[in-house]
Design an enzyme around this catalytic site. Structure first.
Site, PDB file in Angstrom:
ATOM      1  N   CYS A 115      41.679  52.965  39.074  1.00 20.52           N
ATOM      2  CA  CYS A 115      40.502  53.100  39.448  1.00 20.52           C
ATOM      3  C   CYS A 115      40.385  54.739  39.802  1.00 20.52           C
ATOM      4  CB  CYS A 115      39.826  52.366  40.644  1.00 20.52           C
ATOM      5  SG  CYS A 115      39.809  50.695  40.006  1.00 20.52           S
ATOM      6  N   HIS A 251      33.565  55.923  44.316  1.00 20.92           N
ATOM      7  CA  HIS A 251      34.240  54.860  43.457  1.00 20.92           C
ATOM      8  C   HIS A 251      33.332  53.746  43.554  1.00 20.92           C
ATOM      9  CE1 HIS A 251      36.168  52.177  41.267  1.00 20.92           C
ATOM     10  NE2 HIS A 251      36.974  51.518  42.127  1.00 20.92           N
ATOM     11  N   ASN A 281      32.296  47.195  39.199  1.00 18.02           N
ATOM     12  CA  ASN A 281      33.407  48.420  39.197  1.00 18.02           C
ATOM     13  C   ASN A 281      33.865  48.375  37.858  1.00 18.02           C
ATOM     14  OD1 ASN A 281      35.881  49.425  39.661  1.00 18.02           O
ATOM     15  ND2 ASN A 281      36.657  48.161  41.157  1.00 18.02           N
TER      16      ASN A 281
HETATM   17  O1  UT7 Z   1      38.628  49.447  42.472  1.00 21.54           O
HETATM   18  C1  UT7 Z   1      39.798  49.029  42.909  1.00 21.54           C
HETATM   19  C2  UT7 Z   1      39.696  48.562  44.510  1.00 21.54           C
HETATM   20  N1  UT7 Z   1      39.254  47.404  44.859  1.00 21.54           N
HETATM   21  C3  UT7 Z   1      38.471  47.136  45.873  1.00 21.54           C
HETATM   22  O2  UT7 Z   1      38.061  48.212  46.277  1.00 21.54           O
HETATM   23  C4  UT7 Z   1      38.236  45.826  46.109  1.00 21.54           C
HETATM   24  C5  UT7 Z   1      38.236  45.370  47.666  1.00 21.54           C
HETATM   25  N2  UT7 Z   1      37.912  44.164  48.234  1.00 21.54           N
HETATM   26  C6  UT7 Z   1      36.803  43.948  48.065  1.00 21.54           C
HETATM   27  O3  UT7 Z   1      35.771  44.462  47.524  1.00 21.54           O
HETATM   28  C7  UT7 Z   1      36.323  42.375  48.675  1.00 21.54           C
HETATM   29  O4  UT7 Z   1      37.676  42.012  49.409  1.00 21.54           O
HETATM   30  C8  UT7 Z   1      36.166  41.209  47.812  1.00 21.54           C
HETATM   31  C9  UT7 Z   1      34.653  41.480  47.144  1.00 21.54           C
HETATM   32  C10 UT7 Z   1      37.134  41.452  46.706  1.00 21.54           C
HETATM   33  C11 UT7 Z   1      36.165  40.068  48.542  1.00 21.54           C
HETATM   34  O5  UT7 Z   1      35.333  39.858  49.566  1.00 21.54           O
HETATM   35  P1  UT7 Z   1      35.615  39.471  51.004  1.00 21.54           P
HETATM   36  O6  UT7 Z   1      34.715  39.589  51.948  1.00 21.54           O
HETATM   37  O7  UT7 Z   1      37.173  40.217  51.358  1.00 21.54           O
HETATM   38  O8  UT7 Z   1      35.970  37.887  50.534  1.00 21.54           O
HETATM   39  P2  UT7 Z   1      37.507  37.263  50.941  1.00 21.54           P
HETATM   40  O9  UT7 Z   1      38.090  37.547  49.702  1.00 21.54           O
HETATM   41  O10 UT7 Z   1      37.853  37.205  52.280  1.00 21.54           O
HETATM   42  O11 UT7 Z   1      36.782  35.603  50.631  1.00 21.54           O
HETATM   43  C12 UT7 Z   1      35.833  35.056  51.561  1.00 21.54           C
HETATM   44  C13 UT7 Z   1      35.430  33.654  50.904  1.00 21.54           C
HETATM   45  C14 UT7 Z   1      36.820  32.830  50.600  1.00 21.54           C
HETATM   46  O12 UT7 Z   1      36.567  31.463  50.942  1.00 21.54           O
HETATM   47  P3  UT7 Z   1      37.113  30.809  52.388  1.00 21.54           P
HETATM   48  O13 UT7 Z   1      38.616  31.122  52.319  1.00 21.54           O
HETATM   49  O14 UT7 Z   1      36.651  31.944  53.220  1.00 21.54           O
HETATM   50  O15 UT7 Z   1      36.826  29.340  52.256  1.00 21.54           O
HETATM   51  C15 UT7 Z   1      36.919  33.005  48.871  1.00 21.54           C
HETATM   52  O16 UT7 Z   1      37.580  31.820  48.562  1.00 21.54           O
HETATM   53  O17 UT7 Z   1      34.815  33.762  49.584  1.00 21.54           O
HETATM   54  C16 UT7 Z   1      35.283  33.136  48.730  1.00 21.54           C
HETATM   55  N3  UT7 Z   1      35.286  33.622  47.207  1.00 21.54           N
HETATM   56  C17 UT7 Z   1      34.276  33.446  46.707  1.00 21.54           C
HETATM   57  N4  UT7 Z   1      32.818  32.679  46.885  1.00 21.54           N
HETATM   58  C18 UT7 Z   1      31.811  32.661  46.031  1.00 21.54           C
HETATM   59  C19 UT7 Z   1      35.777  34.486  46.584  1.00 21.54           C
HETATM   60  N5  UT7 Z   1      35.239  34.927  45.595  1.00 21.54           N
HETATM   61  C20 UT7 Z   1      34.276  34.245  45.678  1.00 21.54           C
HETATM   62  C21 UT7 Z   1      33.036  34.200  44.716  1.00 21.54           C
HETATM   63  N6  UT7 Z   1      32.006  33.430  44.795  1.00 21.54           N
HETATM   64  N7  UT7 Z   1      32.892  35.088  43.636  1.00 21.54           N
END
Ligand code: UT7
Length: 324
Positions: A115, A251, A281
């Site tokens: 990225c 970004h 992204n």
């Molecule tokens: O460009 C390269 C760099 N990349 C980034 O900067 C990405 C960095 N990370 C992020 O932007 C965030 O961590 C994400 C958007 C990927 C995820 O957000 P989060 O607040 O960190 O969520 P999480 O991964 O902790 O997941 C929270 C919950 C989980 O369920 P439980 O375990 O709490 O029951 C996931 O299974 O959300 C669930 N989940 C979803 N639910 C609905 C994960 N993806 C989804 C989804 N829809 N698409």
């Protein structure tokens, strides 16, 4: 002798026609518009049509940037293209684009910094201009990242989109890029990677095992912390104060990461260019797409100071502080 700066004289961008909304994704995976909006800020993304490549988007973005700069392709002496999704393994996408533009003969190469690819490419191009090696350089960030997406995996498939942006840099006595900071730490490979390739081999899996593996929460934490210190380092390198920055062009991975960086700079969100809602992204495409949107919408004006930053797989992170 007067200092030579690399100055942006034109910007351009290109997006695939097809728009996929969060509601469309609700039909494919167990997700919701509400989850995607609140966790990421994304509302929609553009997705390349079958047969539409990174090079196609890059060429269009480049043509628009050249037109805006009033520079002919034949005048270019360098093309640097940031991408993780090249059209083919070789020649580089920069070479493919060079030929399509009619810039044959100039140096052309790709930079793979995930990225951070565009900001890395900008940093490299800046050095070529400052050293006197190049006078007119095309810098592109272009991706068709959705080709690496596993559409069954809700954790990643909602995050990405396709697109490209480009700038023309010219040698000038007027500023210009003041400073660029480029970093990487390969020790973080396991948090964000695509596990297959020509040398490591492909897998007997759908899409030959080509898929993005990301530990989202961990990436998020390191990104926020790293961008914090990157901002300080960049201001110091340019000898500037945060209050002198007119626009932050970050970004576009996650609105919450963007807000954290703006807070660190004490900048209101009115001074931050946000396109993650519309583009998601787009990896290397994200910063130059946001820049071109900001320029063409009239937000970013000549003489203003811009802070560009990116973070991605590697990990890589990079910034540029420049006067537009
Ligand atoms: O460009 C390269 C760099 N990349 C980034 O900067 C990405 C960095 N990370 C992020 O932007 C965030 O961590 C994400 C958007 C990927 C995820 O957000 P989060 O607040 O960190 O969520 P999480 O991964 O902790 O997941 C929270 C919950 C989980 O369920 P439980 O375990 O709490 O029951 C996931 O299974 O959300 C669930 N989940 C979803 N639910 C609905 C994960 N993806 C989804 C989804 N829809 N698409």
């Amino acid at each position: 002798m007067a200092q030579i700066y690399a100055r942006i004289t034109g910007t351009g961008s290109a997006l695939p026609e097809r728009v996929v909304t969060n509601a469309d994704l609700e039909k494919i995976v167990d997700t919701s518009d509400e989850w995607i909006r609140t966790r990421t800020g994304i509302q929609q993304r553009h997705i390349a049509a079958d047969g539409e490549t990174t090079g196609d988007l890059a060429t269009l973005a480049a043509q628009r940037a050249l037109e805006a700069a009033g520079v002919k392709a034949s005048e270019l002496d360098l093309i640097v293209l940031g991408t993780t999704t090249p059209d083919i393994i070789f020649p580089s996408t920069a070479c493919l684009v060079q030929h399509r533009l009619g810039a044959n003969g100039c140096a052309a190469f790709d930079v793979n910094a995930a990225c951070s690819g565009f900001v890395y490419a900008l940093g490299v191009a800046d050095k070529f201009i400052r050293s006197g090696q190049s006078k007119k350089v095309l810098v592109i960030g272009a991706e068709t990242l959705t080709r690496m997406v596993d559409w069954n995996e809700r954790e990643t498939c909602v995050l990405f989109g396709d697109g490209a942006g480009a700038v023309v840099l010219e040698a000038s006595e007027e500023p210009g890029i003041f400073a660029t900071c480029l970093h990487a730490d390969g020790g973080f490979k396991h948090l964000l990677y695509n596990p297959v390739g020509v040398s490591a081999g492909f897998k007997d899996e759908p899409n030959h095992g080509v898929r993005i593996n990301m530990s989202g929460r961990e990436v998020f934490k390191v990104a926020v912390k790293t961008l914090d210190s990157l901002v300080d380092e960049t201001l110091q390198a340019a000898g500037m104060e945060a209050s002198q920055i007119d626009w932050l062009i970050p970004h576009q991975a996650n609105l919450r990461i963007i807000e954290a960086t703006a807070k660190r700079l004490n900048m209101p969100m009115e001074q931050v260019i946000v396109t993650v809602d519309k583009h998601a992204n787009t990896s290397s495409g994200s910063v130059p797409l946001a820049l071109d949107f900001a320029v063409r919408s009239g937000k970013v004006k000549r003489g203003q100071n811009l802070l560009l930053e990116a973070f991605g797989g590697g990990f890589t992170w990079a910034s540029a502080l420049l006067r537009y």
